[in-house]
Scaffold this motif. Sequence first.
Motif, mmCIF file in Angstrom:
data_model
loop_
_atom_site.group_PDB
_atom_site.id
_atom_site.type_symbol
_atom_site.label_atom_id
_atom_site.label_comp_id
_atom_site.label_asym_id
_atom_site.label_seq_id
_atom_site.Cartn_x
_atom_site.Cartn_y
_atom_site.Cartn_z
ATOM 1 N N ALA A 105 0.829 -1.207 0.000
ATOM 2 C CA ALA A 105 0.000 0.000 0.000
ATOM 3 C C ALA A 105 0.865 1.260 0.000
ATOM 4 O O ALA A 105 0.566 2.236 -0.696
ATOM 5 N N ILE A 106 1.950 1.236 0.759
ATOM 6 C CA ILE A 106 2.857 2.384 0.779
ATOM 7 C C ILE A 106 3.528 2.551 -0.584
ATOM 8 O O ILE A 106 3.704 3.671 -1.075
ATOM 9 N N PHE A 107 3.906 1.449 -1.207
ATOM 10 C CA PHE A 107 4.476 1.497 -2.559
ATOM 11 C C PHE A 107 3.502 2.180 -3.518
ATOM 12 O O PHE A 107 3.875 3.059 -4.308
ATOM 13 N N ALA A 108 2.222 1.820 -3.458
ATOM 14 C CA ALA A 108 1.213 2.446 -4.323
ATOM 15 C C ALA A 108 1.109 3.939 -4.056
ATOM 16 O O ALA A 108 0.966 4.744 -4.985
ATOM 17 N N ALA A 119 4.099 10.950 -0.406
ATOM 18 C CA ALA A 119 3.324 9.808 0.081
ATOM 19 C C ALA A 119 3.195 9.851 1.596
ATOM 20 O O ALA A 119 2.123 9.563 2.154
ATOM 21 N N ALA A 120 4.291 10.208 2.278
ATOM 22 C CA ALA A 120 4.263 10.266 3.746
ATOM 23 C C ALA A 120 3.233 11.282 4.228
ATOM 24 O O ALA A 120 2.457 11.010 5.156
ATOM 25 N N ASP A 121 3.204 12.461 3.605
ATOM 26 C CA ASP A 121 2.231 13.481 3.991
ATOM 27 C C ASP A 121 0.804 13.009 3.720
ATOM 28 O O ASP A 121 -0.108 13.252 4.524
ATOM 29 N N ALA A 122 0.606 12.330 2.595
ATOM 30 C CA ALA A 122 -0.747 11.927 2.202
ATOM 31 C C ALA A 122 -1.320 10.854 3.120
ATOM 32 O O ALA A 122 -2.518 10.851 3.410
ATOM 33 N N ILE A 123 -0.482 9.926 3.577
ATOM 34 C CA ILE A 123 -0.999 8.809 4.374
ATOM 35 C C ILE A 123 -0.693 8.949 5.862
ATOM 36 O O ILE A 123 -1.009 8.050 6.653
ATOM 37 N N GLY A 124 -0.074 10.065 6.243
ATOM 38 C CA GLY A 124 0.120 10.341 7.656
ATOM 39 C C GLY A 124 1.208 9.537 8.332
ATOM 40 O O GLY A 124 1.099 9.209 9.529
ATOM 41 N N LEU A 125 2.266 9.208 7.606
ATOM 42 C CA LEU A 125 3.407 8.489 8.168
ATOM 43 C C LEU A 125 4.653 9.347 8.010
ATOM 44 O O LEU A 125 4.675 10.322 7.252
ATOM 45 N N SER A 146 10.176 5.056 3.658
ATOM 46 C CA SER A 146 11.422 4.546 3.072
ATOM 47 C C SER A 146 11.712 3.125 3.529
ATOM 48 O O SER A 146 12.107 2.264 2.727
ATOM 49 N N LYS A 147 11.516 2.857 4.825
ATOM 50 C CA LYS A 147 11.768 1.508 5.347
ATOM 51 C C LYS A 147 10.813 0.486 4.714
ATOM 52 O O LYS A 147 11.214 -0.648 4.431
ATOM 53 N N ALA A 148 9.566 0.884 4.505
ATOM 54 C CA ALA A 148 8.601 -0.049 3.903
ATOM 55 C C ALA A 148 9.011 -0.399 2.476
ATOM 56 O O ALA A 148 8.914 -1.570 2.067
ATOM 57 N N ILE A 149 9.474 0.597 1.705
ATOM 58 C CA ILE A 149 9.914 0.323 0.338
ATOM 59 C C ILE A 149 11.158 -0.565 0.344
ATOM 60 O O ILE A 149 11.269 -1.519 -0.448
#
Length: 307
Positions: free
Chosen positions: A10-13, A24-30, A36-39
């Motif tokens: 989901a983070i990749f998407a 992406a971090a701003d959009a999903i609140g992380l 970066s770690k998830a990717i």
Amino acid sequence: MRLPDLEAWAIFAAVVEHRSFSGAADAIGLSKATVSKAITRLEAQLSQSLFHRTSRRLALTEAGKPLADHAARILAEARAAEEAARDAASAPAGRIRLAAPMSFGVTNIAPLIAEFLTAHPGIEIELSLSDARVDIVAEGYDIALRIADLPDSSLRARRLCGISTHVIASPGYLAAHGTPRHPNELGEHRLLSYSNITGPWRFRHPDGAEVSVRPQGPLTANSGDALVPAVLAGLGIARLPGFIIGPHLASGGAVAILEDWTPPLIGLHLLTPPSPLRPARVEALIAWLADRVRDPCTIARVAEPVR
């Protein structure tokens, strides 16, 4: 059995959608570090890089490009499942992104949307009108209406109706150049064509005869409405759908010709992303449109003025 890392997918998407880790971090609140770690974790599991990273640019690798589509579907299906669970306990609500052709959207879809929103006050619709072919998945649309013969694709398609077309010209053009009595005679005339529908003009006669004519003339446009002034000015012959040319036929500004030769109906299709999971609000709009746009007569009634 090892379960897939759905959070990383989901983070990749999200990174693909927002084209950056920070976006992406701003959009999903992380945090950016969490993204970066998830990717990195997903790349390790797949044993291949998903992005080319530089200080100024982030781009998908060749391996990452097809996986991005899978990630988008995973995220979309998860969201749809959550929304379906919430919708089961309440009236449909939320935003729907709908794409439709420009002319048809104005004359036929906009009135239906107004009725739908009146009946469903909790729903919001973002209606995008364009004759360009949109990428539903990549551009994040819930529904797209398309008037065309559809190529094979992974999208889910539902044919709503067939749209009739008419071969038309102005009375002045016919007086100056003669009226074709057979499709083969169109080769002697100036033809005005719609570029979004490629290929020859095809005709069928009641006796079973079929004829194809490739249009050539002074004007080609990606909007049917853009051809109307040229027709009315006597610049040539066009083939246009009834929802565009109907009022001009009724007023006498244009005349239908070759009425013994029937062009094939063009299908109006409703397209949705590949996933069978759809929020209740999207299902409600699909049902609304399918119930109200069902046959060519429906479209003709909307397009042509009452006499």
